[in-house]
Each structure stands twice: as C-alpha cells, then as structure tokens.
Design a protein around this motif. Sequence first.
Motif, short mmCIF file in Angstrom:
data_model
loop_
_atom_site.label_atom_id
_atom_site.label_comp_id
_atom_site.label_asym_id
_atom_site.label_seq_id
_atom_site.Cartn_x
_atom_site.Cartn_y
_atom_site.Cartn_z
N THR A 1 36.18 50.86 39.23
CA THR A 1 37.32 50.05 39.65
C THR A 1 38.41 49.99 38.57
O THR A 1 39.39 49.24 38.72
N ASN B 1 34.00 36.71 43.20
CA ASN B 1 32.64 37.24 43.18
C ASN B 1 32.43 38.32 42.13
O ASN B 1 31.31 38.52 41.66
N GLN B 2 33.47 39.04 41.75
CA GLN B 2 33.31 40.09 40.75
C GLN B 2 32.88 39.53 39.38
O GLN B 2 31.92 40.03 38.80
N PHE C 1 34.37 45.98 46.73
CA PHE C 1 34.93 45.28 47.87
C PHE C 1 34.65 43.77 47.84
O PHE C 1 34.80 43.08 48.84
N SER C 2 34.26 43.29 46.66
CA SER C 2 34.13 41.84 46.47
C SER C 2 35.47 41.26 46.06
O SER C 2 36.36 41.97 45.57
N ASN C 3 35.62 39.95 46.25
CA ASN C 3 36.88 39.32 45.86
C ASN C 3 36.89 39.00 44.38
O ASN C 3 35.90 39.19 43.67
N ILE C 4 38.01 38.49 43.90
CA ILE C 4 38.19 38.26 42.46
C ILE C 4 37.30 37.13 41.95
O ILE C 4 37.12 36.99 40.73
#
Length: 228
Positions: free
Chosen positions: A144, A36-37, A31-34
Amino acid sequence: MNGFTLFDSTHIIWLASIIIILIFLIYLYKFSNIVNQPLYLKSVFWLLLLLECAKQLFLLVKGQYSYWSPPLHLCGLGIFITGWHAYFGSRTTSTILYALTLPGAAIALLFPGWTADPVGSFLHVHSFLFHSLLLAFIFPLLITKQLDLRWQDLWRAVVFLVFIVPPIYFYNSHFQTNFMFLNRPVSGTPLQWLFDAFGASGYLTSLVLALLIYWCIAYAPLLIRKEL
C-alpha cells in the motif's frame, strides 16, 4: 516426532500456507479503512510480543532457558521495531523494517534454523508463526506504499547495526551463542555458502557485502521510480 529438512513436504506446506495467508492479509489491509489499518498493525505487534513471551515462559517451565533464549536475533529485535512503527511510525522504522527485518524474516522462513525441532512441537510452530507475522506486518505496508522509503535513509539502518552488532557479537563470543549468525553460519543456508567461499576470516565481511547487494536490489526500484 522428528524434525524436517529444507524444502521437504513439511517445509513446502508451511511456505505455501504462509503465502496464501499473506495474500489474504494484504487484501484485508488494503481494503480496510483508516481506523482498522492502524488496529491491524498494533494487533500484529501484540501477537508477536505475546508469542515471544509464550516462548520465554515455555523455556523457563521446561527448564530449557539458557543464554540462547533472549530475542537477540535480528527477527527477535523486529518485535520492538514493529511496535515502534505501529505506534510511532517514522522514516527510521520504515527503513529498518524494509532494509533489515524483511530480508531477515524471509530468509529465516526459506532457510529455517529450527529444522531439528520436532514437527508440530511448540518451538516448531512458534518459529514459523513468528517470522510469518513479521512479514504480515511489513508486506501490507509495502504493497500500500505506506512505508516511507528513501535510499538516502539507509544510513539509519547502518546506525542501527552499528549500535546492536558489537554488543551482540561480544555476547556471542562470551556465552558461545550465535545470535544474528555473526560468529558462524547455519549449515545448509546461504550463510554457509558465504563461509565456504570466504572462510572464517572473511565471513563477517561477506555478510556486509551480501547486505549491500540486497540493498542495491531492494532500493533500485525506488531510484528508477524517482527518475521516471
């Protein structure tokens, strides 16, 4: 303080804690954004690298550095694979992580080779944390579906092994070490079962067969999904 035994209370507590933390990290990554991943992946890589540097420094300071100290186990080499993937992810790194690093780290945690290290010591904690971080790198990517996995790419893992196994095997033979457990098994682990079943002469062949069986199981869902 003494070490621990397989699946005693100390081992079980570690495994349970690792599972709980892995679930949290998978949730966090998913559920992190692109932005933070990728930061997460790079952070795990740098933590792995710092942990290994700390171990090398610890051994040097303690006067315990030896031919056993370089990170030549499959999981030690995983440091460089995670770094490669964190910065330049590819089908090659995806394949190696899934086909080699994942089973290596999981088996190491289930059947640790550091049971003789005193509980709570630096090496004891380091070993559990290090292998857990490898899983913390791979599982979020796997859940994911961000690992580019294709059974046709297994040759990449084979080529990787072709390049690293012979020099490590000869290093072991020359310095009487046992990196990647190529020369002998660890007592009480599935490797010992293979050695007992196939003997010294068939030990390496049995390792290859075990790896092929894992690959069949690990890649079967990909083939099934493709057929559907």
